[in-house]
Each structure stands twice: as C-alpha cells, then as structure tokens.
Design an enzyme around this catalytic site. Structure first.
Site, PDB file in Angstrom:
ATOM      1  N   GLU A   1       0.797  -1.232   0.000  1.00  0.00           N
ATOM      2  CA  GLU A   1       0.000   0.000   0.000  1.00  0.00           C
ATOM      3  C   GLU A   1       0.825   1.275   0.000  1.00  0.00           C
ATOM      4  O   GLU A   1       0.272   2.365  -0.180  1.00  0.00           O
ATOM      5  CB  GLU A   1      -1.015   0.022   1.147  1.00  0.00           C
ATOM      6  CG  GLU A   1      -0.444  -0.016   2.534  1.00  0.00           C
ATOM      7  CD  GLU A   1      -0.429  -1.413   3.108  1.00  0.00           C
ATOM      8  OE1 GLU A   1      -0.632  -1.554   4.326  1.00  0.00           O
ATOM      9  OE2 GLU A   1      -0.197  -2.380   2.357  1.00  0.00           O
ATOM     10  N   ASN A   2       2.143   1.179   0.203  1.00  0.00           N
ATOM     11  CA  ASN A   2       2.967   2.379   0.069  1.00  0.00           C
ATOM     12  C   ASN A   2       3.284   2.715  -1.385  1.00  0.00           C
ATOM     13  O   ASN A   2       3.951   3.699  -1.656  1.00  0.00           O
ATOM     14  CB  ASN A   2       4.256   2.257   0.890  1.00  0.00           C
ATOM     15  CG  ASN A   2       5.126   1.085   0.463  1.00  0.00           C
ATOM     16  OD1 ASN A   2       4.615   0.017   0.157  1.00  0.00           O
ATOM     17  ND2 ASN A   2       6.430   1.275   0.458  1.00  0.00           N
TER      18      ASN A   2
END
Length: 216
Positions: A48-49
């Site tokens: 998710e980064n």
C-alpha cells in the site's frame, strides 16, 4: 502434534493463492508469503505504500534501501513491476481491484470480525495504517496468526474484545494448528496439522467448529 512454524504457515497460505491473483501482504507475518509462492505461478503482490509487482526478500548483499514495503522491510521488484503515488495505491484497494488481502490479527470472531490494529492497552500505540481499507476493499480477506495467545487463550473468539478493524470481513483463517473457513453458518475446519484431532482443536479453540465435507 507439532505446530507449524511461521515459514510453514506462509507456505500453506501461498499454496492457496491462485494464478493471476492480485494480493496485498499485510505487515508482519503475512510478508513471509512472498518467499513461498509456487514457482511458475503468476501472482502480483501489492504494497500500500505504492508498489505493484513485489518480489521475495532480497539477499543481505542485495538490499536497496529505497525499495521497501509498507512495513519498511526491504523487498525486490519483479520484471514489469511499478511504483506509484500512495493515493493511487489506496484507490486500487478501495476500488476492489485486489483479489486477496492477507493480514495478521489479534482476534477473529466467529462472524469473521477482525481486530488487528490495537489491543486497547494503555501503553499500546494505535497504528491502523491501511488495514481498515484492506479489510473492506479486498475481495477476500485471509488471516494468518498463531492459534493461541502466549497465555494459551484462543485468538478465535465468539466476540472480539479489541477494537475492530472490520466487521464480518474475514473469509479464511490460517493458524499454526489449522485452516478454518468463515461461513454464514459459522466456522468450518478445512484441515489441521498432523497429529491433532478435531476434538482437541475444538477444545483449544473454545467456540463451535464444524467440518467441511471436503476436509480430511
């Protein structure tokens, strides 16, 4: 009875991920799954980064400090992988473009409620991260966790006592003792470690368990 170690748990989860799946690996234990995906099976890992196409953990002499996952652990990038803005990453999650999210947990209830971000302790630091988005955004949520706490209590409970990450979102639970599906009519055992009887698993778990017709 011999419990699965963490590497064996990761390999067990990896075995069930189908060809072509888009998968997010949660912080902690789930990140090990990347190292055990079957060779020759195309599975696209998301972080998710802002990464798509995450590969296995790099060797100690091959670490790129600028290439990390959401847990700040070094990773590799597979051919065709991509980097993108954090907002675009969460658009993928919220747009239900992920087939699976594999998350750790403190507790899972018999209804599939998930508690994995805060124990409620006065000295605990709340850090929900992207867990709430993943719990409701992924098409299926798989949980990896030890079956019991350090003091021998089941992490599978009738009702979560910790703050919820998501309600009725968990589809399958993988522990060091068993694989358990969460169905509308309750929990159903898919398989168990060698040497563990169903009755003993039931005793350790403490909430009603059924067995799928396909279970051994």
């Amino acid at each position: 009875m011999k419990k699965l170690d963490r590497k064996q748990m990761a390999a067990r989860v990896a075995r069930d991920i189908p060809e072509g799946a888009f998968v997010n690996l949660g912080i902690g234990l789930p990140t090990l799954v990347a190292d055990y995906l079957p060779k020759g099976r195309e599975i696209i890992l998301h972080s998710e980064n802002g990464i798509l196409g995450v590969g296995p953990k790099p060797p100690d002499d091959g670490i790129d400090e600028d290439l990390i996952n959401a847990g700040k652990e070094p990773v590799t990038l597979l051919p065709g992988g991509a980097f993108f803005h954090h907002a675009d990453s969460f658009a993928m999650i919220r747009g239900r473009h992920l087939d699976f999210a594999i998350l750790g947990a403190f507790q899972v209830s018999t209804r599939g409620d998930l508690a994995n971000w805060h124990t409620g302790g006065a000295d605990a630091i709340p850090a929900v991260g992207g867990a709430m988005d993943l719990a409701v955004g992924a098409k299926q949520v798989l949980v990896m966790m030890e079956h019991l706490t350090k003091d021998g209590k089941s992490k599978i409970v009738e009702r979560c006592t910790y703050p919820l990450t998501g309600a009725q979102c968990v589809n399958r639970i993988y522990t060091d003792l068993a694989v358990i599906d969460v169905k509308a009519d309750g929990l159903h055992v898919v398989d168990m470690v060698e040497g563990l009887s169903f009755d003993e698993l039931q005793r350790l778990t403490g909430v009603p368990l059924g067995r799928l017709a396909t279970a051994a």
